[in-house]
Design a protein around this motif. Structure first.
Motif, PDB file in Angstrom:
ATOM      1  N   HIS A 153      10.624   7.603  -2.174  1.00  0.00           N
ATOM      2  CA  HIS A 153       9.392   7.201  -2.856  1.00  0.00           C
ATOM      3  C   HIS A 153       8.349   8.315  -2.800  1.00  0.00           C
ATOM      4  CE1 HIS A 153      11.188   3.263  -3.023  1.00  0.00           C
ATOM      5  NE2 HIS A 153      11.273   3.219  -1.695  1.00  0.00           N
ATOM      6  N   PHE A 154       8.283   8.986  -1.661  1.00  0.00           N
ATOM      7  CA  PHE A 154       7.382  10.132  -1.545  1.00  0.00           C
ATOM      8  C   PHE A 154       7.824  11.274  -2.463  1.00  0.00           C
ATOM      9  CE2 PHE A 154       6.674  14.285   0.503  1.00  0.00           C
ATOM     10  CZ  PHE A 154       5.290  14.333   0.483  1.00  0.00           C
TER      11      PHE A 154
ATOM     12  N   VAL B 295       0.833  -1.205   0.000  1.00  0.00           N
ATOM     13  CA  VAL B 295       0.000   0.000   0.000  1.00  0.00           C
ATOM     14  C   VAL B 295       0.867   1.254   0.000  1.00  0.00           C
ATOM     15  CG1 VAL B 295      -1.691   1.333   1.324  1.00  0.00           C
ATOM     16  CG2 VAL B 295      -1.947  -1.147   1.105  1.00  0.00           C
ATOM     17  N   ALA B 296       1.896   1.270   0.820  1.00  0.00           N
ATOM     18  CA  ALA B 296       2.736   2.467   0.928  1.00  0.00           C
ATOM     19  C   ALA B 296       3.491   2.737  -0.365  1.00  0.00           C
ATOM     20  CB  ALA B 296       3.709   2.307   2.094  1.00  0.00           C
ATOM     21  N   TYR B 297       4.132   1.706  -0.899  1.00  0.00           N
ATOM     22  CA  TYR B 297       4.886   1.897  -2.139  1.00  0.00           C
ATOM     23  C   TYR B 297       3.973   2.339  -3.279  1.00  0.00           C
ATOM     24  CZ  TYR B 297       9.329  -0.018  -0.492  1.00  0.00           C
ATOM     25  OH  TYR B 297      10.522  -0.208   0.166  1.00  0.00           O
ATOM     26  N   SER B 298       2.848   1.663  -3.425  1.00  0.00           N
ATOM     27  CA  SER B 298       1.978   1.946  -4.572  1.00  0.00           C
ATOM     28  C   SER B 298       1.416   3.353  -4.518  1.00  0.00           C
ATOM     29  CB  SER B 298       0.846   0.916  -4.628  1.00  0.00           C
ATOM     30  OG  SER B 298       0.066   0.965  -3.441  1.00  0.00           O
ATOM     31  N   PHE B 299       1.036   3.822  -3.332  1.00  0.00           N
ATOM     32  CA  PHE B 299       0.428   5.150  -3.272  1.00  0.00           C
ATOM     33  C   PHE B 299       1.463   6.263  -3.222  1.00  0.00           C
ATOM     34  CE2 PHE B 299      -3.517   3.021  -2.588  1.00  0.00           C
ATOM     35  CZ  PHE B 299      -4.455   3.912  -3.096  1.00  0.00           C
ATOM     36  N   LEU B 300       2.590   6.044  -2.627  1.00  0.00           N
ATOM     37  CA  LEU B 300       3.595   7.100  -2.578  1.00  0.00           C
ATOM     38  C   LEU B 300       4.252   7.309  -3.937  1.00  0.00           C
ATOM     39  CD1 LEU B 300       5.334   6.446   0.859  1.00  0.00           C
ATOM     40  CD2 LEU B 300       3.657   8.206   0.288  1.00  0.00           C
ATOM     41  N   ARG B 301       4.488   6.245  -4.666  1.00  0.00           N
ATOM     42  CA  ARG B 301       5.196   6.367  -5.944  1.00  0.00           C
ATOM     43  C   ARG B 301       4.261   6.585  -7.130  1.00  0.00           C
ATOM     44  NH1 ARG B 301      10.736   4.802  -6.155  1.00  0.00           N
ATOM     45  NH2 ARG B 301      10.498   4.888  -8.416  1.00  0.00           N
TER      46      ARG B 301
ATOM     47  N   PRO C  54      -0.179  19.230  -6.681  1.00  0.00           N
ATOM     48  CA  PRO C  54       0.665  18.644  -5.621  1.00  0.00           C
ATOM     49  C   PRO C  54      -0.075  18.502  -4.285  1.00  0.00           C
ATOM     50  CG  PRO C  54       1.915  20.254  -6.867  1.00  0.00           C
ATOM     51  CD  PRO C  54       0.488  20.378  -7.317  1.00  0.00           C
ATOM     52  N   ILE C  55      -0.904  19.485  -3.954  1.00  0.00           N
ATOM     53  CA  ILE C  55      -1.671  19.386  -2.706  1.00  0.00           C
ATOM     54  C   ILE C  55      -2.669  18.233  -2.782  1.00  0.00           C
ATOM     55  CG2 ILE C  55      -3.289  20.595  -1.201  1.00  0.00           C
ATOM     56  CD1 ILE C  55      -1.989  23.222  -2.091  1.00  0.00           C
ATOM     57  N   LEU C  56      -3.354  18.125  -3.909  1.00  0.00           N
ATOM     58  CA  LEU C  56      -4.304  17.022  -4.086  1.00  0.00           C
ATOM     59  C   LEU C  56      -3.589  15.679  -4.091  1.00  0.00           C
ATOM     60  CD1 LEU C  56      -6.619  18.560  -6.842  1.00  0.00           C
ATOM     61  CD2 LEU C  56      -7.127  18.280  -4.408  1.00  0.00           C
ATOM     62  N   THR C  57      -2.378  15.631  -4.648  1.00  0.00           N
ATOM     63  CA  THR C  57      -1.606  14.393  -4.631  1.00  0.00           C
ATOM     64  C   THR C  57      -1.268  13.980  -3.208  1.00  0.00           C
ATOM     65  OG1 THR C  57      -0.648  14.882  -6.800  1.00  0.00           O
ATOM     66  CG2 THR C  57       0.536  13.322  -5.399  1.00  0.00           C
ATOM     67  N   PHE C  58      -0.894  14.940  -2.371  1.00  0.00           N
ATOM     68  CA  PHE C  58      -0.605  14.640  -0.965  1.00  0.00           C
ATOM     69  C   PHE C  58      -1.850  14.127  -0.251  1.00  0.00           C
ATOM     70  CE2 PHE C  58      -0.076  16.012   3.489  1.00  0.00           C
ATOM     71  CZ  PHE C  58       1.062  15.296   3.802  1.00  0.00           C
ATOM     72  N   VAL C  59      -2.995  14.750  -0.540  1.00  0.00           N
ATOM     73  CA  VAL C  59      -4.259  14.283   0.047  1.00  0.00           C
ATOM     74  C   VAL C  59      -4.561  12.858  -0.406  1.00  0.00           C
ATOM     75  CG1 VAL C  59      -6.751  14.659   0.076  1.00  0.00           C
ATOM     76  CG2 VAL C  59      -5.201  16.601   0.299  1.00  0.00           C
ATOM     77  N   ALA C  60      -4.322  12.574  -1.711  1.00  0.00           N
ATOM     78  CA  ALA C  60      -4.574  11.230  -2.237  1.00  0.00           C
ATOM     79  C   ALA C  60      -3.666  10.199  -1.581  1.00  0.00           C
ATOM     80  CB  ALA C  60      -4.366  11.234  -3.745  1.00  0.00           C
TER      81      ALA C  60
END
Length: 377
Positions: A313-314, A207-213, A272-278
């Protein structure tokens, strides 16, 4: 005005063809019959008299050409006294049109391979034109941005804030909800597959890898492409259809500065803000599923992310957000300026903006993934 006619007379000087009356479309049927009667009866010594010709139109000129033949018509055109100037011009236009060879009929026999190659060629030409237009528009935006950047009084802060609210703030709920659900789905899949190998704990890493990258920025960009690119195209396209863009130019203002730059800047800030929220929403969705199905507590979930998932990755995911934002905004605005002035054109270019934006986002993301893999990031 009397109907047109042609009479073949015998005179002391030889045969005389006397053309009289109105040679127009209204008398076409009667004139055609007379032309058929006289066909072949004119010889090289036959003189032509057009002094009694009252009217002449294209249909009559065509019949006159058929009666006299190309050589006699050419002789009449060279004689200034035979016809008035405007009738000579009409007769010349008809003669020139009749002198052109007929266009070769397209061959009905075609090969399937040839048709496929022709379609591919046309598609490549269209793609090249779009690429050249997009590149040129990007150059125009950058030139305008540099020119305006050194003149703070020309900054459109009100338009920037308004577009930032529409593209950023209003999109937060839908992006947070969708990425939360997708994060839950990814965690469900990971738990289902990895449980067979006794590696359920690695669901956290998945989950972390897929959503951060990838998923965080990619899903956000696709949603924004469908939501915001279409909005930009429809807004600017409606202004084109109503001639408001022309009015802006008449007032001495630059449409790129007034309409494009605020939208580009707003999306550069918002995505970028929406990406952080996602990213946060997706990870929370995965954490919720992990807690309910795998007995992985939120503390353990976050601790494993902290220990095993690097900051790179972030950063890779966030670095792609401004690129996607710029491309989506440019495509949306460019398609708006391409609207021709009808509601149908607005709809077609709105659809085209969404398709192009999603396509470009996916292609650039794939290229970025390959680049980062080669660089070891």
């Amino acid at each position: 005005m009397s109907p047109g006619g042609a009479e073949l007379l015998a005179t002391e000087r030889g045969t005389l063809l006397k053309v009289s009356g109105a040679w127009t479309l209204a008398h076409h049927a009667a004139l055609s019959a007379q032309v058929r009667v006289l066909d072949g009866r004119l010889d090289g010594s036959t003189r032509v008299e057009l002094g009694a010709l009252d009217a002449l139109d294209t249909a009559g000129a065509r019949l006159l050409h058929a009666l006299l033949g190309a050589e006699r018509v050419a002789a009449l055109l060279s004689d200034d006294s035979a016809l008035p100037r405007e009738r000579r011009a009409l007769l010349k236009a008809v003669a020139d049109a009749l002198a052109e060879p007929p266009a070769a009929a397209a061959s009905a026999d075609g090969s399937a391979l040839g048709d496929v190659l022709a379609d591919i060629g046309e598609a490549m030409v269209v793609f090249w034109r779009h690429l050249v237009g997009l590149t040129g528009f990007i150059g125009l935006i950058l030139e305008t941005a540099l020119r305006v950047a050194v003149q703070p009084r020309r900054w459109r802060m009100t338009a920037l804030v308004a577009n930032l609210e529409r593209t950023g703030l209003d999109a937060v709920p839908i992006i947070a909800l969708l990425t939360f659900l997708i994060g839950a789905v990814v965690a469900f899949l990971g738990a289902t597959v990895l449980a067979n190998f006794g590696a359920s704990i690695f669901t956290v890493d998945l989950v972390a890898y897929s959503f951060l990258r990838e998923f965080g920025v990619l899903l956000t960009a696709i949603i924004v492409a469908g939501r915001t690119a279409s909005s930009f195209t429809a807004q600017i396209g409606s202004m084109r259809a109503n001639e408001e863009v022309d009015a802006i130019r008449v007032l001495g203002l630059d449409p790129v500065e007034l309409l494009v730059l605020p939208r580009v800047y707003a999306l550069l800030i918002a995505l970028p803000i929406l990406t952080f929220v996602a990213m946060l929403s997706g990870i929370i969705g995965g954490m919720l599923v992990s807690a309910t199905t795998l007995d992985i507590s939120p503390v353990l979930f976050l601790s494993r992310i902290h220990d095993n998932v690097g900051l790179i990755h972030f950063l890779v995911g966030m670095a792609k957000a401004p690129i996607f934002a710029f491309l989506i905004a440019v495509i949306g605005c460019l398609e708006g300026f391409r609207v021709q002035g009808s509601a149908q054109s607005v709809g077609e270019h709105t659809t085209s903006a969404v398709v192009q934006s999603i396509f470009v986002v996916i292609v650039v993301d794939a290229v970025a993934a390959l680049f980062c893999m080669e660089m070891g990031w």
